[in-house]
Design a protein around this motif. Structure first.
Motif, PDB file in Angstrom:
ATOM      1  N   GLY A 155       0.813  -1.210   0.000  1.00  0.00           N
ATOM      2  CA  GLY A 155       0.000   0.000   0.000  1.00  0.00           C
ATOM      3  C   GLY A 155       0.845   1.258   0.000  1.00  0.00           C
ATOM      4  O   GLY A 155       0.929   1.971  -1.003  1.00  0.00           O
ATOM      5  N   LEU A 156       1.508   1.520   1.119  1.00  0.00           N
ATOM      6  CA  LEU A 156       2.359   2.716   1.200  1.00  0.00           C
ATOM      7  C   LEU A 156       3.544   2.621   0.254  1.00  0.00           C
ATOM      8  O   LEU A 156       4.034   3.639  -0.242  1.00  0.00           O
ATOM      9  CB  LEU A 156       2.845   2.910   2.645  1.00  0.00           C
ATOM     10  CG  LEU A 156       1.762   3.190   3.693  1.00  0.00           C
ATOM     11  CD1 LEU A 156       2.402   3.437   5.050  1.00  0.00           C
ATOM     12  CD2 LEU A 156       0.904   4.380   3.284  1.00  0.00           C
ATOM     13  N   GLY A 157       3.997   1.388  -0.012  1.00  0.00           N
ATOM     14  CA  GLY A 157       5.126   1.212  -0.926  1.00  0.00           C
ATOM     15  C   GLY A 157       4.799   1.565  -2.361  1.00  0.00           C
ATOM     16  O   GLY A 157       5.708   1.754  -3.188  1.00  0.00           O
ATOM     17  N   SER A 158       3.501   1.668  -2.697  1.00  0.00           N
ATOM     18  CA  SER A 158       3.098   2.016  -4.067  1.00  0.00           C
ATOM     19  C   SER A 158       3.161   3.524  -4.315  1.00  0.00           C
ATOM     20  O   SER A 158       3.070   3.971  -5.453  1.00  0.00           O
ATOM     21  CB  SER A 158       1.678   1.508  -4.339  1.00  0.00           C
ATOM     22  OG  SER A 158       0.733   2.171  -3.510  1.00  0.00           O
ATOM     23  N   GLY A 210      12.106  11.949   0.596  1.00  0.00           N
ATOM     24  CA  GLY A 210      13.399  11.322   0.838  1.00  0.00           C
ATOM     25  C   GLY A 210      13.311  10.035   1.627  1.00  0.00           C
ATOM     26  O   GLY A 210      14.290   9.622   2.265  1.00  0.00           O
ATOM     27  N   MET A 211      12.133   9.371   1.596  1.00  0.00           N
ATOM     28  CA  MET A 211      11.910   8.152   2.374  1.00  0.00           C
ATOM     29  C   MET A 211      11.713   6.915   1.498  1.00  0.00           C
ATOM     30  O   MET A 211      11.372   5.847   2.006  1.00  0.00           O
ATOM     31  CB  MET A 211      10.674   8.329   3.269  1.00  0.00           C
ATOM     32  CG  MET A 211      10.850   9.316   4.402  1.00  0.00           C
ATOM     33  SD  MET A 211      12.026   8.706   5.639  1.00  0.00           S
ATOM     34  CE  MET A 211      11.132   7.303   6.296  1.00  0.00           C
ATOM     35  N   TRP A 212      11.927   7.064   0.181  1.00  0.00           N
ATOM     36  CA  TRP A 212      11.706   5.925  -0.706  1.00  0.00           C
ATOM     37  C   TRP A 212      12.668   4.787  -0.399  1.00  0.00           C
ATOM     38  O   TRP A 212      12.335   3.607  -0.560  1.00  0.00           O
ATOM     39  CB  TRP A 212      11.840   6.361  -2.158  1.00  0.00           C
ATOM     40  CG  TRP A 212      11.720   5.234  -3.145  1.00  0.00           C
ATOM     41  CD1 TRP A 212      12.630   4.869  -4.087  1.00  0.00           C
ATOM     42  CD2 TRP A 212      10.619   4.319  -3.287  1.00  0.00           C
ATOM     43  NE1 TRP A 212      12.182   3.797  -4.795  1.00  0.00           N
ATOM     44  CE2 TRP A 212      10.949   3.430  -4.326  1.00  0.00           C
ATOM     45  CE3 TRP A 212       9.407   4.159  -2.625  1.00  0.00           C
ATOM     46  CZ2 TRP A 212      10.096   2.409  -4.729  1.00  0.00           C
ATOM     47  CZ3 TRP A 212       8.561   3.133  -3.020  1.00  0.00           C
ATOM     48  CH2 TRP A 212       8.901   2.282  -4.047  1.00  0.00           C
ATOM     49  N   TRP A 213      13.871   5.091   0.076  1.00  0.00           N
ATOM     50  CA  TRP A 213      14.839   4.058   0.431  1.00  0.00           C
ATOM     51  C   TRP A 213      14.280   3.117   1.500  1.00  0.00           C
ATOM     52  O   TRP A 213      14.663   1.952   1.572  1.00  0.00           O
ATOM     53  CB  TRP A 213      16.129   4.704   0.952  1.00  0.00           C
ATOM     54  CG  TRP A 213      15.930   5.509   2.209  1.00  0.00           C
ATOM     55  CD1 TRP A 213      15.619   6.831   2.302  1.00  0.00           C
ATOM     56  CD2 TRP A 213      15.995   5.035   3.556  1.00  0.00           C
ATOM     57  NE1 TRP A 213      15.500   7.224   3.614  1.00  0.00           N
ATOM     58  CE2 TRP A 213      15.716   6.146   4.409  1.00  0.00           C
ATOM     59  CE3 TRP A 213      16.275   3.793   4.133  1.00  0.00           C
ATOM     60  CZ2 TRP A 213      15.711   6.032   5.806  1.00  0.00           C
ATOM     61  CZ3 TRP A 213      16.262   3.689   5.519  1.00  0.00           C
ATOM     62  CH2 TRP A 213      15.976   4.792   6.335  1.00  0.00           C
ATOM     63  N   PHE A 214      13.369   3.627   2.320  1.00  0.00           N
ATOM     64  CA  PHE A 214      12.776   2.824   3.397  1.00  0.00           C
ATOM     65  C   PHE A 214      11.639   1.957   2.874  1.00  0.00           C
ATOM     66  O   PHE A 214      11.619   0.739   3.081  1.00  0.00           O
ATOM     67  CB  PHE A 214      12.269   3.754   4.501  1.00  0.00           C
ATOM     68  CG  PHE A 214      11.753   3.049   5.720  1.00  0.00           C
ATOM     69  CD1 PHE A 214      12.573   2.827   6.812  1.00  0.00           C
ATOM     70  CD2 PHE A 214      10.438   2.596   5.777  1.00  0.00           C
ATOM     71  CE1 PHE A 214      12.094   2.168   7.942  1.00  0.00           C
ATOM     72  CE2 PHE A 214       9.951   1.938   6.901  1.00  0.00           C
ATOM     73  CZ  PHE A 214      10.786   1.721   7.978  1.00  0.00           C
ATOM     74  N   TYR A 223      12.598  -3.379   5.741  1.00  0.00           N
ATOM     75  CA  TYR A 223      12.197  -2.251   6.588  1.00  0.00           C
ATOM     76  C   TYR A 223      10.691  -2.226   6.808  1.00  0.00           C
ATOM     77  O   TYR A 223      10.223  -1.898   7.908  1.00  0.00           O
ATOM     78  CB  TYR A 223      12.671  -0.934   5.961  1.00  0.00           C
ATOM     79  CG  TYR A 223      14.166  -0.747   5.969  1.00  0.00           C
ATOM     80  CD1 TYR A 223      14.888  -0.794   7.162  1.00  0.00           C
ATOM     81  CD2 TYR A 223      14.870  -0.526   4.794  1.00  0.00           C
ATOM     82  CE1 TYR A 223      16.257  -0.621   7.177  1.00  0.00           C
ATOM     83  CE2 TYR A 223      16.246  -0.359   4.806  1.00  0.00           C
ATOM     84  CZ  TYR A 223      16.939  -0.416   5.991  1.00  0.00           C
ATOM     85  OH  TYR A 223      18.298  -0.257   6.001  1.00  0.00           O
ATOM     86  N   CYS A 224       9.927  -2.544   5.778  1.00  0.00           N
ATOM     87  CA  CYS A 224       8.465  -2.568   5.921  1.00  0.00           C
ATOM     88  C   CYS A 224       8.038  -3.652   6.906  1.00  0.00           C
ATOM     89  O   CYS A 224       7.141  -3.431   7.728  1.00  0.00           O
ATOM     90  CB  CYS A 224       7.809  -2.792   4.565  1.00  0.00           C
ATOM     91  SG  CYS A 224       7.933  -1.377   3.446  1.00  0.00           S
ATOM     92  N   ALA A 225       8.665  -4.819   6.823  1.00  0.00           N
ATOM     93  CA  ALA A 225       8.338  -5.894   7.760  1.00  0.00           C
ATOM     94  C   ALA A 225       8.735  -5.510   9.177  1.00  0.00           C
ATOM     95  O   ALA A 225       7.989  -5.762  10.131  1.00  0.00           O
ATOM     96  CB  ALA A 225       9.051  -7.183   7.340  1.00  0.00           C
ATOM     97  N   LEU A 226       9.889  -4.891   9.312  1.00  0.00           N
ATOM     98  CA  LEU A 226      10.349  -4.450  10.629  1.00  0.00           C
ATOM     99  C   LEU A 226       9.388  -3.426  11.218  1.00  0.00           C
ATOM    100  O   LEU A 226       9.045  -3.488  12.414  1.00  0.00           O
ATOM    101  CB  LEU A 226      11.749  -3.854  10.511  1.00  0.00           C
ATOM    102  CG  LEU A 226      12.454  -3.457  11.818  1.00  0.00           C
ATOM    103  CD1 LEU A 226      12.688  -4.676  12.690  1.00  0.00           C
ATOM    104  CD2 LEU A 226      13.778  -2.761  11.516  1.00  0.00           C
TER     105      LEU A 226
END
Length: 236
Positions: A85-88, A97-101, A107-110
């Motif tokens: 969802g948020l990753g899309s 500047g948070m796309w690396w996360f 990182y999403c699982a964490l």
């Protein structure tokens, strides 16, 4: 069937040689994921517990809403919401500047595990803080102790003794729930198991995974039992 043949069905030397190192790597990934998320969740959970006990209605309600959502919805849905969802929203996160996360499944699982366990740990901490007798606070005030000293030196040690059992149960549940991280391409213990089975089609791969999960849980259980005994030795 002889004992040697039975062992051969469970422990194929060639299969063990081929996938054994990968299982160790997956086990380390699982341990790292659970350890970091549980620790961060404990910090956030304690803050949420204090917010729930706050006399400020808005703060208390916001904390209650957070706990209600993350305890009431499935962890799998939360993981998918963060990763898919948020990753899309690539452009949005790039601007911040948070796309690396959010582009990394790890990182999403964490984040998903941390936010989820924080809600459960918040209720554990809240219950343990409420279990402290009011006389403890009164005694601290009579001794003219600062609020910070009262909390960290008097209240927290006693509340942790009450909370350690439920926290141990939450940690064990997290270890078992961590298997869903494999659904977002993380090669944890279950991720490695699925990969190995897709190439070998040998059922004993899943048996190895079950034994390793059981081993982790047993180590955690014994460690917590020892720790609980050490912390509560003055009560015996």
């Amino acid at each position: 069937m002889s004992l040697e043949q039975l062992i051969g069905l469970v422990l194929d030397p060639q299969l063990l040689e081929r996938y054994g190192p990968r299982f160790i790597d997956g086990l380390l990934v699982t341990a790292k994921l659970v350890a970091i998320s549980f620790t961060l969740g404990a910090v956030l959970g304690l803050l949420l517990a204090l917010a729930r006990l706050s006399k400020q209605p808005l703060v208390s309600r916001l904390a209650a809403g957070y706990i209600y959502f993350f305890r009431g919805s499935p962890l799998l849905a939360q993981l998918f919401l963060l990763y898919y969802g948020l990753g899309s929203l690539k452009g949005f996160w790039q601007d911040l500047g948070m796309w690396w996360f959010f582009r990394e499944a790890w990182y999403c699982a964490l984040l998903a595990f941390t936010l989820n366990t924080a809600a459960y740990q918040a209720e554990i901490f809240r219950g343990s803080l409420l279990a402290i007798a009011p006389g403890q606070y009164e005694a601290a005030r009579a001794l003219n102790l600062k609020r910070s000293t009262t909390f960290f030196k008097v209240i927290m040690p006693q509340s942790l003794l009450v909370a350690i059992g439920p926290l141990g149960n939450e940690l064990i549940l997290m270890i078992k729930a961590s298997a869903i991280a494999s659904l977002v391409t993380i090669y944890d213990l279950m991720g490695v198991t699925k990969l190995a089975f897709s190439r070998s089609f040998d059922f004993q791969i899943y048996l190895w995974a079950a034994v390793l999960y059981l081993l982790i849980v047993e180590i955690v259980r014994r460690t917590l039992k020892h720790l609980e005994g050490r912390l509560g030795r003055h009560l015996n």
